[in-house]
Scaffold this active site. Sequence first.
Site, PDB file in Angstrom:
ATOM      1  N   ASN A 246      -0.426 -18.263  21.953  1.00 43.41           N
ATOM      2  CA  ASN A 246      -1.208 -17.056  22.262  1.00 43.41           C
ATOM      3  C   ASN A 246      -2.552 -17.412  22.886  1.00 43.41           C
ATOM      4  O   ASN A 246      -3.171 -16.588  23.563  1.00 43.41           O
ATOM      5  CB  ASN A 246      -1.396 -16.200  21.002  1.00 43.41           C
ATOM      6  CG  ASN A 246      -0.067 -15.636  20.506  1.00 43.41           C
ATOM      7  OD1 ASN A 246       0.872 -15.472  21.300  1.00 43.41           O
ATOM      8  ND2 ASN A 246       0.029 -15.354  19.220  1.00 43.41           N
TER       9      ASN A 246
ATOM     10  N   ARG B 224       0.837  -1.192   0.000  1.00 44.25           N
ATOM     11  CA  ARG B 224       0.000   0.000   0.000  1.00 44.25           C
ATOM     12  C   ARG B 224       0.877   1.249   0.000  1.00 44.25           C
ATOM     13  O   ARG B 224       1.972   1.247   0.553  1.00 44.25           O
ATOM     14  CB  ARG B 224      -0.911   0.019   1.238  1.00 44.25           C
ATOM     15  CG  ARG B 224      -2.092  -0.945   1.140  1.00 44.25           C
ATOM     16  CD  ARG B 224      -2.975  -0.878   2.366  1.00 44.25           C
ATOM     17  NE  ARG B 224      -2.288  -1.388   3.539  1.00 44.25           N
ATOM     18  CZ  ARG B 224      -1.708  -0.646   4.468  1.00 44.25           C
ATOM     19  NH1 ARG B 224      -1.775   0.680   4.406  1.00 44.25           N
ATOM     20  NH2 ARG B 224      -1.090  -1.197   5.486  1.00 44.25           N
TER      21      ARG B 224
ATOM     22  N   ASP C 110      -9.213 -10.030   8.780  1.00 41.36           N
ATOM     23  CA  ASP C 110      -8.673  -8.689   8.529  1.00 41.36           C
ATOM     24  C   ASP C 110      -9.650  -7.557   8.838  1.00 41.36           C
ATOM     25  O   ASP C 110      -9.237  -6.510   9.293  1.00 41.36           O
ATOM     26  CB  ASP C 110      -8.225  -8.590   7.064  1.00 41.36           C
ATOM     27  CG  ASP C 110      -7.284  -7.414   6.809  1.00 41.36           C
ATOM     28  OD1 ASP C 110      -6.282  -7.274   7.553  1.00 41.36           O
ATOM     29  OD2 ASP C 110      -7.540  -6.621   5.887  1.00 41.36           O
TER      30      ASP C 110
ATOM     31  N   SER D   2      -1.194  -3.776  10.394  1.00 37.47           N
ATOM     32  CA  SER D   2      -0.856  -4.630   9.261  1.00 37.47           C
ATOM     33  C   SER D   2       0.402  -5.445   9.556  1.00 37.47           C
ATOM     34  O   SER D   2       1.381  -4.915  10.091  1.00 37.47           O
ATOM     35  CB  SER D   2      -0.633  -3.765   8.024  1.00 37.47           C
ATOM     36  OG  SER D   2      -1.810  -3.053   7.734  1.00 37.47           O
TER      37      SER D   2
ATOM     38  N   HIS E 290     -10.447  -2.695  11.412  1.00 37.90           N
ATOM     39  CA  HIS E 290      -9.343  -3.527  10.922  1.00 37.90           C
ATOM     40  C   HIS E 290      -9.091  -4.626  11.956  1.00 37.90           C
ATOM     41  O   HIS E 290      -8.112  -4.584  12.700  1.00 37.90           O
ATOM     42  CB  HIS E 290      -8.111  -2.635  10.744  1.00 37.90           C
ATOM     43  CG  HIS E 290      -6.983  -3.281   9.998  1.00 37.90           C
ATOM     44  ND1 HIS E 290      -5.677  -2.863  10.132  1.00 37.90           N
ATOM     45  CD2 HIS E 290      -6.945  -4.287   9.089  1.00 37.90           C
ATOM     46  CE1 HIS E 290      -4.890  -3.588   9.346  1.00 37.90           C
ATOM     47  NE2 HIS E 290      -5.628  -4.467   8.714  1.00 37.90           N
TER      48      HIS E 290
ATOM     49  N   ARG F  56       2.218 -12.141  -0.761  1.00 33.18           N
ATOM     50  CA  ARG F  56       0.890 -12.483  -0.229  1.00 33.18           C
ATOM     51  C   ARG F  56       0.288 -13.685  -0.937  1.00 33.18           C
ATOM     52  O   ARG F  56       0.648 -14.002  -2.077  1.00 33.18           O
ATOM     53  CB  ARG F  56      -0.058 -11.296  -0.431  1.00 33.18           C
ATOM     54  CG  ARG F  56       0.373 -10.020   0.296  1.00 33.18           C
ATOM     55  CD  ARG F  56      -0.471  -9.735   1.490  1.00 33.18           C
ATOM     56  NE  ARG F  56       0.090  -8.680   2.332  1.00 33.18           N
ATOM     57  CZ  ARG F  56      -0.455  -8.310   3.493  1.00 33.18           C
ATOM     58  NH1 ARG F  56      -1.548  -8.892   3.933  1.00 33.18           N
ATOM     59  NH2 ARG F  56       0.101  -7.372   4.225  1.00 33.18           N
TER      60      ARG F  56
ATOM     61  N   LYS G  89      -2.873 -10.796  12.656  1.00 32.88           N
ATOM     62  CA  LYS G  89      -4.318 -11.059  12.635  1.00 32.88           C
ATOM     63  C   LYS G  89      -4.645 -12.398  11.981  1.00 32.88           C
ATOM     64  O   LYS G  89      -5.379 -13.209  12.537  1.00 32.88           O
ATOM     65  CB  LYS G  89      -5.071  -9.931  11.898  1.00 32.88           C
ATOM     66  CG  LYS G  89      -5.151  -8.639  12.689  1.00 32.88           C
ATOM     67  CD  LYS G  89      -5.953  -7.565  11.968  1.00 32.88           C
ATOM     68  CE  LYS G  89      -5.363  -7.208  10.619  1.00 32.88           C
ATOM     69  NZ  LYS G  89      -3.997  -6.700  10.669  1.00 32.88           N
TER      70      LYS G  89
ATOM     71  N   ASN H 215      -2.783 -14.945  11.559  1.00 31.89           N
ATOM     72  CA  ASN H 215      -2.283 -16.033  12.398  1.00 31.89           C
ATOM     73  C   ASN H 215      -3.181 -16.296  13.596  1.00 31.89           C
ATOM     74  O   ASN H 215      -3.483 -17.445  13.917  1.00 31.89           O
ATOM     75  CB  ASN H 215      -0.857 -15.726  12.860  1.00 31.89           C
ATOM     76  CG  ASN H 215       0.154 -16.107  11.801  1.00 31.89           C
ATOM     77  OD1 ASN H 215       0.673 -17.213  11.807  1.00 31.89           O
ATOM     78  ND2 ASN H 215       0.392 -15.211  10.859  1.00 31.89           N
TER      79      ASN H 215
ATOM     80  N   TYR I 250      -1.538  -3.324  -6.850  1.00 35.66           N
ATOM     81  CA  TYR I 250      -1.299  -4.139  -5.669  1.00 35.66           C
ATOM     82  C   TYR I 250      -2.426  -4.131  -4.648  1.00 35.66           C
ATOM     83  O   TYR I 250      -2.940  -3.073  -4.281  1.00 35.66           O
ATOM     84  CB  TYR I 250      -0.006  -3.687  -4.960  1.00 35.66           C
ATOM     85  CG  TYR I 250       0.485  -4.762  -4.039  1.00 35.66           C
ATOM     86  CD1 TYR I 250       1.227  -5.824  -4.538  1.00 35.66           C
ATOM     87  CD2 TYR I 250       0.125  -4.784  -2.709  1.00 35.66           C
ATOM     88  CE1 TYR I 250       1.615  -6.860  -3.715  1.00 35.66           C
ATOM     89  CE2 TYR I 250       0.509  -5.817  -1.880  1.00 35.66           C
ATOM     90  CZ  TYR I 250       1.260  -6.855  -2.389  1.00 35.66           C
ATOM     91  OH  TYR I 250       1.633  -7.890  -1.577  1.00 35.66           O
TER      92      TYR I 250
ATOM     93  N   LYS J 220      -9.614  -2.434   1.667  1.00 34.53           N
ATOM     94  CA  LYS J 220      -9.349  -1.318   2.565  1.00 34.53           C
ATOM     95  C   LYS J 220     -10.106  -0.049   2.140  1.00 34.53           C
ATOM     96  O   LYS J 220     -10.604   0.697   2.982  1.00 34.53           O
ATOM     97  CB  LYS J 220      -7.842  -1.042   2.654  1.00 34.53           C
ATOM     98  CG  LYS J 220      -7.032  -2.199   3.259  1.00 34.53           C
ATOM     99  CD  LYS J 220      -7.671  -2.692   4.504  1.00 34.53           C
ATOM    100  CE  LYS J 220      -6.956  -3.679   5.392  1.00 34.53           C
ATOM    101  NZ  LYS J 220      -5.800  -4.400   5.068  1.00 34.53           N
TER     102      LYS J 220
ATOM    103  N   CYS K 221       0.897  -7.753  11.750  1.00 33.06           N
ATOM    104  CA  CYS K 221       1.158  -7.944  13.176  1.00 33.06           C
ATOM    105  C   CYS K 221       0.394  -9.128  13.761  1.00 33.06           C
ATOM    106  O   CYS K 221       0.232  -9.222  14.976  1.00 33.06           O
ATOM    107  CB  CYS K 221       0.855  -6.670  13.948  1.00 33.06           C
ATOM    108  SG  CYS K 221       2.036  -5.360  13.605  1.00 33.06           S
TER     109      CYS K 221
ATOM    110  N   PHE L  34       2.135 -17.466  18.365  1.00 27.98           N
ATOM    111  CA  PHE L  34       1.326 -18.395  17.560  1.00 27.98           C
ATOM    112  C   PHE L  34       0.380 -19.217  18.448  1.00 27.98           C
ATOM    113  O   PHE L  34      -0.385 -18.629  19.200  1.00 27.98           O
ATOM    114  CB  PHE L  34       2.240 -19.251  16.681  1.00 27.98           C
ATOM    115  CG  PHE L  34       3.111 -18.390  15.784  1.00 27.98           C
ATOM    116  CD1 PHE L  34       2.569 -17.758  14.663  1.00 27.98           C
ATOM    117  CD2 PHE L  34       4.460 -18.157  16.074  1.00 27.98           C
ATOM    118  CE1 PHE L  34       3.339 -16.928  13.852  1.00 27.98           C
ATOM    119  CE2 PHE L  34       5.231 -17.326  15.266  1.00 27.98           C
ATOM    120  CZ  PHE L  34       4.677 -16.721  14.155  1.00 27.98           C
TER     121      PHE L  34
ATOM    122  N   ASN M 274       6.521  -8.512   1.899  1.00 32.55           N
ATOM    123  CA  ASN M 274       5.059  -8.318   1.847  1.00 32.55           C
ATOM    124  C   ASN M 274       4.424  -9.176   0.749  1.00 32.55           C
ATOM    125  O   ASN M 274       3.376  -8.848   0.217  1.00 32.55           O
ATOM    126  CB  ASN M 274       4.712  -6.834   1.645  1.00 32.55           C
ATOM    127  CG  ASN M 274       3.233  -6.550   1.892  1.00 32.55           C
ATOM    128  OD1 ASN M 274       2.632  -7.091   2.819  1.00 32.55           O
ATOM    129  ND2 ASN M 274       2.639  -5.717   1.045  1.00 32.55           N
TER     130      ASN M 274
END
Length: 608
Positions: free
Chosen positions: A518, A79, A298, A273, A251, A390, A277, A279, A222, A231, A275, A515, A388
């Site tokens: 958590n 982005r 997301d 972003s 988000h 994807r 989510k 997972n 992208y 977004k 960080c 992971f 990044n």
Amino acid sequence: MSVETTTAPPAIAPADLVAWVEEIAELTQPDEIVWCDGSVEERDRLYDAMVASGMAIRLNPELRPDSYLFRSDPSDVARVESRTFICSERESDAGPTNNWAEPAAMKQTLRGLFAGCMRGRTMYVIPFSMGPLGGTISRLGVELSDSPYVVVNMRIMTRMGTEALAAIAEGGDWVPAIHSVGYPLVDADGAARPDVAWPCNAEKYITHFPETREIWSFGSGYGGNALLGKKCYALRIASVLARDEGWLAEHMLILKITGPDGRVYHLTAAFPSACGKTNLAMLRPTIPGWTVETVGDDIAWMRPGPDGRLYAINPEAGFFGVAPGTSLKTNPTALEALDHDTIFTNVALTDDGDIWWEGMTDEPPAHLVDWLGNDWTPEDERLAAHPNSRFTVRADQAASISDNWDDPAGVPIDVILFGGRRATNIPLVTETYGWEHGVFVGATVSSEQTAAAEGSVGALRRDPFAMLPFCGYNMADYWAHWLDLGNSLGEGAPKVFQVNWFRKDADGSFLWPGFGDNARAIEWALRRVNGEVEAVDRFNGRLPRPEDLNTEGLDLPEERLTALFDVDHAAWSEECDLTEAYFEQFGEKLPQALMDELHHIRVRIAEE
Ligand code: GTP
Ligand code: SPV
Ligand code: MN
């Protein structure tokens, strides 16, 4: 000059939509217009054409059926926040954290850029629904794009095609979204130029018009810049709709978690972003008796329900996830979901026609073609996959998908988590003192910058509610909206916690295994919600008593566990000063409740 349409508008297409498509075609001058129906045949035609043109690489069908690799231009990998604009009538409605542009002036700039920008290309008309078709929280849109990559991605990420068009035909409101890669194949004088594998333009504009609810995006192919349902619509435009209509567009991931006693909870979590989510949404708990199912990874749209609780839907239909770091150890659910029917962007290609990225396996293959298309061996210093890079995959390909994930009514939310990447100061898990303290914690989230946007990776920046790049209006008004909504929910409001999986020791290694583990922090939060355990009241919030965090089977020395929960008065006083300075830019609009929360923390630090 008028444009030839190769597929005429479907009979059900309403006149206002057809007129708009014609108007934009007149401006952008595509060779042809294709109305997308969302069928498998259409998708396969597009893939075949993209493979033939060299834009896509078909992966080995024996290893990864119906899957494709795309390599973007090296300048178009994330982005572009510096080129993202909120074009509200008043600058104060965009606020100090957004780039603002005057709407009429921006429209003029855009009309200049879009004039003839699709010459030599096809313009695809992509009707879509964010959220289950016909759902009361769901919303419709139509993207016009000259990128077939966008079409195949939108088909996975949204409910796209004839059914969405039918909903529009029935009179549903829809958001117009216009996208061009900005690389015409024929210039104004009729001179042709060859296409490239990933067309884009050095000049980029990702623009939003909150009052007229329009999106115009130019120059990038992208992810978040080009898949306009994501977004641009589901956060920047939807946050404005949500403000006006009394709901929330966030988000956030959404997950369903079932405890050993069979009790079911739903939780949302806002992390910036890249960080964690995706997972967390696919977590496989390492503690026995707990199961996690995925609702969304997301974005969450949340509305107060008739029973006074907050109900969330995932407006998306797929995952656009970070590839690097995804492995059978970290996120087996995601890796298994990518077995077939997956689009990969900017990962490395193996010699047998499969994919690889850093962290996928312990040892890299002996030879790869990297994301730039160059030969790569493990001796090479550079990364084989872009950080990044994807994957795009349908949500229901994840084995963890919850049976209620596409319930149009949404799922009732018990707990909201806020988190970020913080090497210091923020404990593994903290319960807030209530909604207002929770909003303060959300408003002051800071996190180390990742590769999901342009900028220097690692620098600490404020990312309130993980919405810094995504809030379509003034951030202070957004906080006020959260405070109001909490007031109206009252007792029905979810409980708010802060988490941090990324705390580091002096050597710079993560203190917490993360992971699947958590789940241990979440278990404590849910036990708090149930009133099963006490907590230690500290100046920053409520922390677990050491005996209450489930560490069974965890190889975590005592001093590391202590370090995970260490809160230092001096360091936090400094954070408070930084927060006060940060708040200043919002002036009069800053809700008093947030200054009050800051004051309470300072008082608690002094008294502790
Ligand atoms: P966006 O799609 O950009 O919004 O990202 P996201 O928030 O969904 O992040 P994601 O789950 O894709 O994780 C991003 C990176 O963080 C990946 O490389 C993960 O392997 C890594 N990560 C996720 N969870 C953890 C964790 O608990 N601990 C550590 N150390 N790393 C994690
Ligand atoms: C993010 O950056 O938060 C993403 C990827 O989820 S993008 O779609 O590019 O926004
Ligand atoms: Mn995201």
